[in-house]
Design an enzyme around this catalytic site. Sequence first.
Site, PDB file in Angstrom:
ATOM      1  N   VAL A  58      98.231  72.637  76.006  1.00 33.82           N
ATOM      2  CA  VAL A  58      96.907  72.661  76.635  1.00 33.82           C
ATOM      3  C   VAL A  58      96.202  73.920  76.161  1.00 33.82           C
ATOM      4  O   VAL A  58      96.764  75.002  76.267  1.00 33.82           O
ATOM      5  CB  VAL A  58      96.989  72.693  78.176  1.00 33.82           C
ATOM      6  CG1 VAL A  58      97.096  71.324  78.752  1.00 33.82           C
ATOM      7  CG2 VAL A  58      98.136  73.534  78.634  1.00 33.82           C
ATOM      8  N   CYS A  59      95.001  73.803  75.625  1.00 33.20           N
ATOM      9  CA  CYS A  59      94.453  74.948  74.908  1.00 33.20           C
ATOM     10  C   CYS A  59      92.945  75.031  75.032  1.00 33.20           C
ATOM     11  O   CYS A  59      92.310  74.151  75.572  1.00 33.20           O
ATOM     12  CB  CYS A  59      94.739  74.843  73.426  1.00 33.20           C
ATOM     13  SG  CYS A  59      96.238  73.982  73.019  1.00 33.20           S
ATOM     14  N   THR A  60      92.378  76.100  74.467  1.00 32.91           N
ATOM     15  CA  THR A  60      90.940  76.222  74.304  1.00 32.91           C
ATOM     16  C   THR A  60      90.673  76.546  72.841  1.00 32.91           C
ATOM     17  O   THR A  60      91.294  77.454  72.292  1.00 32.91           O
ATOM     18  CB  THR A  60      90.378  77.357  75.186  1.00 32.91           C
ATOM     19  OG1 THR A  60      90.734  77.107  76.548  1.00 32.91           O
ATOM     20  CG2 THR A  60      88.873  77.455  75.055  1.00 32.91           C
ATOM     21  N   ASN A  90      90.822  70.504  77.089  1.00 34.85           N
ATOM     22  CA  ASN A  90      91.715  69.343  77.052  1.00 34.85           C
ATOM     23  C   ASN A  90      91.127  68.122  77.738  1.00 34.85           C
ATOM     24  O   ASN A  90      91.858  67.274  78.256  1.00 34.85           O
ATOM     25  CB  ASN A  90      93.075  69.684  77.680  1.00 34.85           C
ATOM     26  CG  ASN A  90      93.747  70.812  76.945  1.00 34.85           C
ATOM     27  OD1 ASN A  90      93.626  71.961  77.334  1.00 34.85           O
ATOM     28  ND2 ASN A  90      94.427  70.490  75.870  1.00 34.85           N
TER      29      ASN A  90
END
Length: 392
Positions: free
Chosen positions: A139-141, A317
């Site tokens: 899960v990221c930006t 996400n």
Amino acid sequence: MLSSVLLCCVLLVLGGPVLAQDVPPYTEDCRSETYPPSGPTFKGNVQLYTINLDQPPYERWQKLISEKKAPLMVLIQHIKNIAKSIFPELIDIVDRKLPFLIGTLPFPFGEEIKGVADAAGLPLGEIMLFNIFYEVFSVCTSVVAQDSSGKLLHARNLDFGLFLGWDVKNSSWMVTELLKPLVANLNFQQNNKTVFMSTSFAGYIGMLTGMKPSVLTLTMNERFSLDGGYIGILEWILGRRQGMWMGFLTRSVLENATSYDEAKTLLSKTEMLAPAYFILGGNTSGEACVITRSRTSSLNFWEMDTQKGEWFVLETNYDHWKPPLFIDNRRDSANKCMNKKGQKNISFATIYDVLSTKPVLNKLTTYTTLMSISENKFESYLRDCPHPCMPW
Ligand SMILES: *[C@@H]1O[C@H](CO)[C@@H](O)[C@H](O)[C@H]1NC(C)=O
Ligand SMILES: *[C@@H]1O[C@H](CO)[C@@H](O)[C@H](O)[C@H]1NC(C)=O
Ligand SMILES: *[C@@H]1O[C@H](CO)[C@@H](O)[C@H](O)[C@H]1NC(C)=O
Ligand SMILES: *[C@@H]1O[C@H](CO)[C@@H](O)[C@H](O)[C@H]1NC(C)=O
Ligand SMILES: *[C@@H]1O[C@H](CO)[C@@H](O)[C@H](O)[C@H]1NC(C)=O
């Protein structure tokens, strides 16, 4: 496990002091002057290794893996224990079935995984499990921005380890902590020249973050979906092999794509095992996009529209045309901070500020990478998010 996380939040609310920044979701004002990195949210620099593509695939990873063997073993043991507790049959599949499937992986991936397993002294099936693992848990930006002079910057936080065991004693995700010693910057070379750079986890041969000098920058964010990665991987194990592993696709694009447009086509059209978001930057002003993928096709293509004054594309996400999950709104915080910094003042320093602002920075964040294709700069930093900090 979700309930134990939520319970922990509730306890923090009940037992914590009343200051706003001490109450979940632990938001804070957009940070400034965090760069060059220092202080409690900076855990250290990332070491650089060369991966020589002129070597046979089996030999390429030997040096890196021999140095990272100990933390890799600890992490894999931990993953196995989790897998065993959720789905005991899985370990049997991993030990008996997966090694047999190595032969179905396209060149050079099967040989590379064999090389990693031998260098680590671990069973082949376990290294395959470790590689599959990244298809479903990140899960990221990610953000690609264009500065006032038309130069592109691409940056990301890599958040990993959600639901894989919360450590109550020190309020952290166990997998996230175990991954940090495995983070490495990789310089993939051919004829002693850089083909592409990547920030990766030792033992993983796919790519989540990378830059191909003068051509493109690429990051991948996990996309949750009911028809998600678990199903694709199960189907693959059972014999349906049309789909490509996401990490192999990004690796192929970084290694072999020769233009932004070619990368766009490959990332949009290749059938995959798991859905994903691809965030792609090119080497010409305006070349920045987010590709929202189902397993079989591109559901949405969002390219930065500079005519309309758009100067960055940002993805966490969730599908960008829908609201994010209410308990995980990293997107609005990140957008707000990007706009507050403004196009005139966007740089490695200010993007690092954005990615250091809670909850964009959270307890899952393992590393932050900053990429500038125009300056040919690639920087990566290990992160920490001491309490009070959002678990995701
Ligand atoms: C631009 O960013 C730098 C670094 O964060 C900061 O010191 C400076 O005050 C900012 N300038 C403006 C006009 O916002
Ligand atoms: C939490 O504990 C684990 C193991 O006990 C350790 O590896 C990790 O570094 C700790 N994390 C923090 C943030 O102190
Ligand atoms: C790369 O450089 C090393 C020494 O710097 C040299 O020994 C080697 O032959 C070079 N390899 C290629 C493929 O040019
Ligand atoms: C890139 O292309 C070369 C030459 O066709 C091929 O040998 C190599 O396996 C490809 N790399 C990947 C990661 O697919
Ligand atoms: C493209 O790359 C070249 C060389 O690395 C650089 O000079 C140029 O500024 C880049 N263009 C953009 C828009 O970043």
